[in-house]
Design an enzyme around this catalytic site. Sequence first.
Site, short mmCIF file in Angstrom:
data_model
loop_
_atom_site.label_atom_id
_atom_site.label_comp_id
_atom_site.label_asym_id
_atom_site.label_seq_id
_atom_site.Cartn_x
_atom_site.Cartn_y
_atom_site.Cartn_z
N ASP A 1 51.01 68.09 118.56
CA ASP A 1 49.64 68.55 118.68
C ASP A 1 49.57 69.85 117.86
O ASP A 1 50.60 70.46 117.53
CB ASP A 1 49.23 68.79 120.14
CG ASP A 1 47.70 68.84 120.30
OD1 ASP A 1 47.00 68.98 119.28
OD2 ASP A 1 47.22 68.75 121.45
C1 BGC Z 1 43.89 68.92 120.34
C2 BGC Z 1 44.11 67.54 119.74
C3 BGC Z 1 43.50 67.47 118.38
C4 BGC Z 1 44.10 68.57 117.51
C5 BGC Z 1 43.55 68.61 116.10
C6 BGC Z 1 44.32 70.02 119.40
O1 BGC Z 1 43.91 71.26 119.89
O2 BGC Z 1 44.61 69.03 121.55
O3 BGC Z 1 43.56 66.56 120.57
O4 BGC Z 1 43.72 66.21 117.80
O5 BGC Z 1 43.82 69.83 118.12
O6 BGC Z 1 42.26 69.09 116.09
#
Ligand code: BGC
Length: 764
Positions: A231
């Site tokens: 993530d």
């Molecule tokens: C979120 C993800 C997301 C990623 C990219 C993170 O903060 O938890 O779900 O895909 O950011 O934006």
Amino acid sequence: MERDIRSIVKQMTLEEKAGMCSGSDFWHLKGVKRLGIPEVMVSDGPHGLRKQNDKADHLGVNESIKAVCFPTACATACSFDRDLLQELGEALGDECQAEDVSVILGPAVNIKRSPLCGRNFEYFSEDPYLASQMAAAHVKGVQSKNIGTSLKHFAANNQEFRRLSVDERIDERTLREIYLAAFETAVREGKPDTVMCSYNQINGEFASESHWLLTEVLRDDWGFEGYVMSDWGAVNRRVPGLAAGLDLEMPASGGATDAEIVSAVKDGTLDESVLDTAVERILRIIFKYTDGRRAGDFDLEKHNRLAERIAEESMVLLKNDGVLPLPREGRQIAFIGSFAEKPRFQGGGSSHINPFRITGALEAAENMPQITCDIRYAQGYDVKEDRTDAALLAQAVQTAAAADAAVIFAGLPDSFESEGYDRSHMRMPDCQNELIREILKVQPNTVVVLHNGSPVEMPWADDAPAILESYLCGQAVGEAQVRLLFGLANPCGKLAETIPFKLQDNPSYLNFPGDGHTVGYQEGVFVGYRYYDTKEMAVRYPFGHGLSYTTFSYSDLTLSADQIKDTDTLRVSLKVKNNGNMAGKEIVQLYVADHTGCIFRPAKELKNFVKVFLEPGEEKTVSMELDKRSFAWYNTDLHDWYAAPGEYEILACASSRDIRLRAAVRLTTRTRLPLAIHRNTTVAELLANPKTAAVISSMTDALAANISGDAENSSEAAAEAITKEMSLKMLENSPLRSFKSFVGMDEKELAELIARLKDALETE
Ligand code: BGC
């Protein structure tokens, strides 16, 4: 084209390989020009495409391209419709092809542990089977267009509070049966190209550096073959992460962590083959995308229509005393509440889509030729202020009173729930509750339509004649609401989560969201209806509940066998009939109740479902399968799934509280639970196993007599003090060492008895 990925990796320098393992910027992977490795893009989803061209960020601050905002997962799960989720995936896949996005980040399959989690709107369900089915269908749909998905957030990302660091304490059985199960089936059935590891720690280890999670469970056990990405910002320590199975770090690390990988290989702390494997996995998915590229265009209008249909199939009619459907002509209908004009249809954060159009119910009703009623609108409340505006309230009450019926469009404002933080309560804004109460006083034909990503307390529910739950239902929400309210479509969604009366009823209430460092999942496997149904607690609306404008009856439940082995598949069929005069769809749910008494389990667990369309008066036979997993629980001695021998009940239900038909089945298994024999093994455990029973049964009389005395010749008073039942239980509960205390065995004889029992157990 068959590519020799290994030979490409062989031609890469150590620095190029390390570079492949982190992004080049927010949304791109690195490429290596001289070897023809392109820079591909990944983008957020999952209920629409959030592609950013200019200033990148991952929390939705800066605008992305205009796209279609489909209903969010909290809504689509209520469709219980695998085909529909697949269609949604296909549409997203087409949009990604058109926009040159190689992987769309999602779906998110985390379990709704508490109604407070700020991201519940992005998650499917409190039930792992339903969540996994929805996710697998979504993945299959996207990937049928040769676009990758990223199943997220692996694993147990069930709260936003301290999500980057919190340590979640979850026992092995609970992890496997609830929190990992949703991922497991989605991985096995959907085969996502990538999995995104979560920010949090699980039992003291960051998900991003857990070899157990990312390699032993995900790859060795479930057979995942794609790459794992982090993530955004989830990497704690890059080199241990890579060794654990985290192939790609996102977003860019400015080269710092690439350099760490290079020096770890140089100084021998990281085997270069680990790096090679990660790069191979990443390249395989990159080339899968580029080699199968089918750039084309997509039709925004067509996708808008799909968004409308999905919304229609997902909304849940919670209550209807007969006021719905509304008349389409000749009446005055009041639409109350600012969500009628500007609906809330998606949540905040990284999944935020920039929709090319938004249709609220007011606009939809005005433009729908079949509806000629006089629609009068009153704003009712200010969505930005949780304070009653006396003028708005008075105007709304007057409009509602003057009309033949009123529809109140209420729910949670954006500020009440979002990625990044959890809710602190389960209530709607006080001003909206007050508005609903005041309107109910003056208008008997009132319908409440809700817009929310997670359940709300409904103190007025008993007095409201009808309630339509529309969750966060995408950009075409208004059209779907109007079609359902006026009976142009028949509601057919059912709840993918329980709506409790109040927050305090929720099983995680005492342990959510933890102390800022750790959070204990003390409720174990008793999540959602598994808890409420086992406790036989009253709830506002149960899991799986949803009404229709027609009624369905169930009959003729038939099992393909009444005795099965745990390796068999059981076929369950039943007849479903539409008893009304409107066509409709029914979601039939199959739950399994374990009556073997082997271990304490939830009263019932959802193991299959089917959605069936029926014309008025029509009857169809539906069939579903159950296999070993449908009966099994995760046994932590075996470290495997185990279906205990004995009796189970198959329940065909219209909701978790509406059991229509039951049938029993007996299951046998060749799996034997391991029996550890030591001085504290109990007589009951030894008698339960035929091999050890043969050794011990002749010795138990003496033990029984000495524990409880000579019952037959005892006085009446003594017989009252020590009943037969008590003697038996005392015997069963006695550990082997009781032979020393009560039968006069010495330590050597006890050791010999233990050895004999062990030998007996080992003989074939
Ligand atoms: C979120 C993800 C997301 C990623 C990219 C993170 O903060 O938890 O779900 O895909 O950011 O934006």
